[in-house]
Scaffold this active site. Structure first.
Site, PDB file in Angstrom:
ATOM      1  N   PHE A 229       0.855  -1.198   0.000  1.00  0.00           N
ATOM      2  CA  PHE A 229       0.000   0.000   0.000  1.00  0.00           C
ATOM      3  C   PHE A 229       0.894   1.251   0.000  1.00  0.00           C
ATOM      4  O   PHE A 229       0.710   2.175   0.796  1.00  0.00           O
ATOM      5  CB  PHE A 229      -0.926   0.038   1.227  1.00  0.00           C
ATOM      6  CG  PHE A 229      -1.740  -1.214   1.410  1.00  0.00           C
ATOM      7  CD1 PHE A 229      -2.946  -1.370   0.735  1.00  0.00           C
ATOM      8  CD2 PHE A 229      -1.316  -2.231   2.252  1.00  0.00           C
ATOM      9  CE1 PHE A 229      -3.706  -2.528   0.901  1.00  0.00           C
ATOM     10  CE2 PHE A 229      -2.065  -3.386   2.423  1.00  0.00           C
ATOM     11  CZ  PHE A 229      -3.274  -3.531   1.753  1.00  0.00           C
ATOM     12  N   ALA A 281      -2.421  -6.597  -2.480  1.00  0.00           N
ATOM     13  CA  ALA A 281      -1.497  -6.895  -1.375  1.00  0.00           C
ATOM     14  C   ALA A 281      -1.692  -8.304  -0.819  1.00  0.00           C
ATOM     15  O   ALA A 281      -0.717  -9.045  -0.644  1.00  0.00           O
ATOM     16  CB  ALA A 281      -1.668  -5.860  -0.265  1.00  0.00           C
ATOM     17  N   CYS A 338      -6.068   2.775   9.829  1.00  0.00           N
ATOM     18  CA  CYS A 338      -6.521   4.175   9.913  1.00  0.00           C
ATOM     19  C   CYS A 338      -8.048   4.239   9.925  1.00  0.00           C
ATOM     20  O   CYS A 338      -8.632   5.265   9.608  1.00  0.00           O
ATOM     21  CB  CYS A 338      -5.930   5.012   8.777  1.00  0.00           C
ATOM     22  SG  CYS A 338      -6.375   4.439   7.142  1.00  0.00           S
TER      23      CYS A 338
HETATM   24  N1  SAH Z   1       1.337   4.089   3.075  1.00  0.00           N
HETATM   25  C1  SAH Z   1       0.971   5.199   2.238  1.00  0.00           C
HETATM   26  C2  SAH Z   1      -0.509   5.512   2.282  1.00  0.00           C
HETATM   27  C3  SAH Z   1      -1.406   4.364   1.875  1.00  0.00           C
HETATM   28  S1  SAH Z   1      -2.848   4.891   1.066  1.00  0.00           S
HETATM   29  C4  SAH Z   1       1.813   6.429   2.615  1.00  0.00           C
HETATM   30  O1  SAH Z   1       2.596   6.370   3.565  1.00  0.00           O
HETATM   31  O2  SAH Z   1       1.686   7.445   1.952  1.00  0.00           O
HETATM   32  C5  SAH Z   1      -3.541   3.401   0.536  1.00  0.00           C
HETATM   33  C6  SAH Z   1      -2.960   2.828  -0.761  1.00  0.00           C
HETATM   34  O3  SAH Z   1      -3.431   1.493  -0.860  1.00  0.00           O
HETATM   35  C7  SAH Z   1      -3.411   3.533  -2.049  1.00  0.00           C
HETATM   36  O4  SAH Z   1      -2.278   3.935  -2.773  1.00  0.00           O
HETATM   37  C8  SAH Z   1      -4.193   2.450  -2.807  1.00  0.00           C
HETATM   38  O5  SAH Z   1      -3.968   2.500  -4.218  1.00  0.00           O
HETATM   39  C9  SAH Z   1      -3.638   1.176  -2.223  1.00  0.00           C
HETATM   40  N2  SAH Z   1      -4.502  -0.012  -2.271  1.00  0.00           N
HETATM   41  C10 SAH Z   1      -5.828  -0.082  -2.013  1.00  0.00           C
HETATM   42  N3  SAH Z   1      -6.258  -1.364  -2.055  1.00  0.00           N
HETATM   43  C11 SAH Z   1      -5.160  -2.123  -2.328  1.00  0.00           C
HETATM   44  C12 SAH Z   1      -4.947  -3.533  -2.457  1.00  0.00           C
HETATM   45  N4  SAH Z   1      -5.954  -4.399  -2.313  1.00  0.00           N
HETATM   46  N5  SAH Z   1      -3.695  -3.977  -2.693  1.00  0.00           N
HETATM   47  C13 SAH Z   1      -2.668  -3.100  -2.835  1.00  0.00           C
HETATM   48  N6  SAH Z   1      -2.815  -1.765  -2.703  1.00  0.00           N
HETATM   49  C14 SAH Z   1      -4.040  -1.277  -2.452  1.00  0.00           C
END
Ligand code: SAH
Length: 395
Positions: A229, A281, A338
């Site tokens: 993520f 993920a 979060c």
């Molecule tokens: N850790 C980041 C913030 C995460 S925001 C930081 O420090 O800035 C959440 C992210 O999760 C987004 O970029 C979104 O595209 C991703 N995301 C959402 N569902 C997902 C999934 N099932 N597998 C991988 N990434 C995912």
């Protein structure tokens, strides 16, 4: 004309007396005249005693209080509140961090301004109003910001939800309350990042992980790190700077991975120690053979509402289980939630269940939170949304 007066049902005034800023629609006994969404209203108990003043909205939270008294809520009031928020940032030291020009100036209920978020990105302020009442005040806030920052502030961008903007009189078509559009390179603890407040999630960057990223950087030396993520690659940059042997950045969004690559390059790193992975993920963690020394799990909120809480807890359990299985003995897991609706105990319970499922022995090294520029009112525990655990996975 005085603001409309809302009288609460008998016994429904307790939480307001304890400075909780939300009045639910079910607590309303009567109104002397019907307010429009966004109007200021006064709230009184059955005896007619004024308990506070706030913004009226349609929906389950009918009033968000900005004052627990019978004071005038005028332009001077709003400007004073913004200045108080700035003074709190000054006092906490965030304004004076070395090599840092990104921080949250206004954190909604945590600053006594429910429905309002203002983030500072160098010479740009990004306003995000989550209520009609706050959105109608965008120009007042822009002026307050100009008075505080002077020429150091060249841009104020309104990032409020579209549905609010359509209603609000005088909302700028391009979102800029003043200044023009130039994307910014901002700095967090000395690390440059490109911030796109127009197209990016939230106000463009997840400022709330600033201190947790720094801790990760300190623990990354010599380690193979997986940052799931990753979004704009915040954790990845700190891991590389902290001397990680290799960093894998994973996201399901191609755009996020492009931003990550750009930020990795901006920080002077090439592809020799960094790789991007475009995947879901959980699927990746379940199918990959690689065993990591350190994994970061920072998913988007699984539960935005209380009703989604049970499913969210299951989601945290599943993803933590998958990550715990991919960590070598002695390795580290940075795991976050979060979700406002999932509190610290519930989250920890989900991680405990995951650890039991894997049969691994796990110790808590750190308990993490949102930083001081995202303050939580003691009377509004819902404001404590970010929680994290740094776990050592022993056997
Ligand atoms: N850790 C980041 C913030 C995460 S925001 C930081 O420090 O800035 C959440 C992210 O999760 C987004 O970029 C979104 O595209 C991703 N995301 C959402 N569902 C997902 C999934 N099932 N597998 C991988 N990434 C995912």
């Amino acid at each position: 004309m005085p603001y409309p007066l809302i009288t609460l049902k008998s016994g429904k005034d307790q939480s307001v007396r304890r400075f909780h800023p939300w009045i639910f629609s079910g607590a309303i006994g009567s109104m002397d005249r019907p307010p429009e969404p966004g109007d200021l209203v006064r709230v009184a108990d059955q005896q007619g005693r004024i308990l506070g003043t706030g913004h009226y909205a349609e929906g389950s939270i009918a009033v968000r209080l900005v004052s627990f008294g019978d004071e005038r809520v005028d332009e001077a009031f709003w400007k004073r509140k913004i200045r108080e928020a700035w003074e709190s940032r000054k006092a906490s030291g965030v304004l004076d961090l070395t090599g840092n020009n990104m921080y949250r100036l206004v954190h909604a209920e945590g600053d006594g301004l429910p429905g309002l978020v203002i983030d500072i990105y160098g010479d740009t302020a990004v306003i995000q109003a989550h209520s009609m009442g706050m959105h109608q005040l965008c120009h007042t806030f822009a002026e307050a910001l100009r008075e505080i920052y002077g020429p150091a502030l060249t841009r104020v961008y309104d990032k409020s939800e579209v549905k609010l903007s359509r209603h609000a009189a005088g909302a700028p078509a391009d979102g800029y309350l003043f200044g023009d559009h130039t994307e910014g390179i901002c700095r967090e603890h000395g690390h440059p990042f490109r911030v796109d407040w127009v197209r990016g999630q939230k106000t463009g960057f997840f400022i709330d992980q600033r201190e947790n990223r720094r801790l990760l950087g300190e623990m990354s030396s010599g380690r193979t790190v997986l940052n799931t993520f990753c979004y704009t690659g915040g954790f990845s940059v700190y891991a590389l700077a902290g001397g990680a042997r290799e960093v894998h950045s994973l996201d399901s969004s191609r755009h996020a991975l492009e931003l990550t690559e750009e930020n990795v390059r901006l920080n002077g790193f090439d592809d020799s120690r960094h790789r991007i992975i475009h995947a879901d993920a959980v699927e990746y963690l379940k199918s990959v053979d690689v065993i990591y020394d350190l994994i970061v799990l920072d998913p988007p909120a699984f539960a935005k509402k209380l009703s989604a809480r049970h499913k969210a807890v299951q989601g945290y359990r599943r993803i933590n289980e998958a990550a715990l299985r991919r960590i070598r003995p002695g390795g580290i897991l940075f795991t976050f939630s979060c979700s406002q609706a999932v509190d610290q105990d519930l989250f920890r319970g989900a991680v405990l269940a995951a650890a039991i499922d894997t049969g691994r022995q796990v110790r808590i090294l750190h308990q993490l939170h949102q930083p001081a520029d995202h303050p939580v009112s003691l009377f509004h525990p819902e404001g404590e949304y970010l929680k994290g655990l740094v776990l050592q996975v022993d056997h």
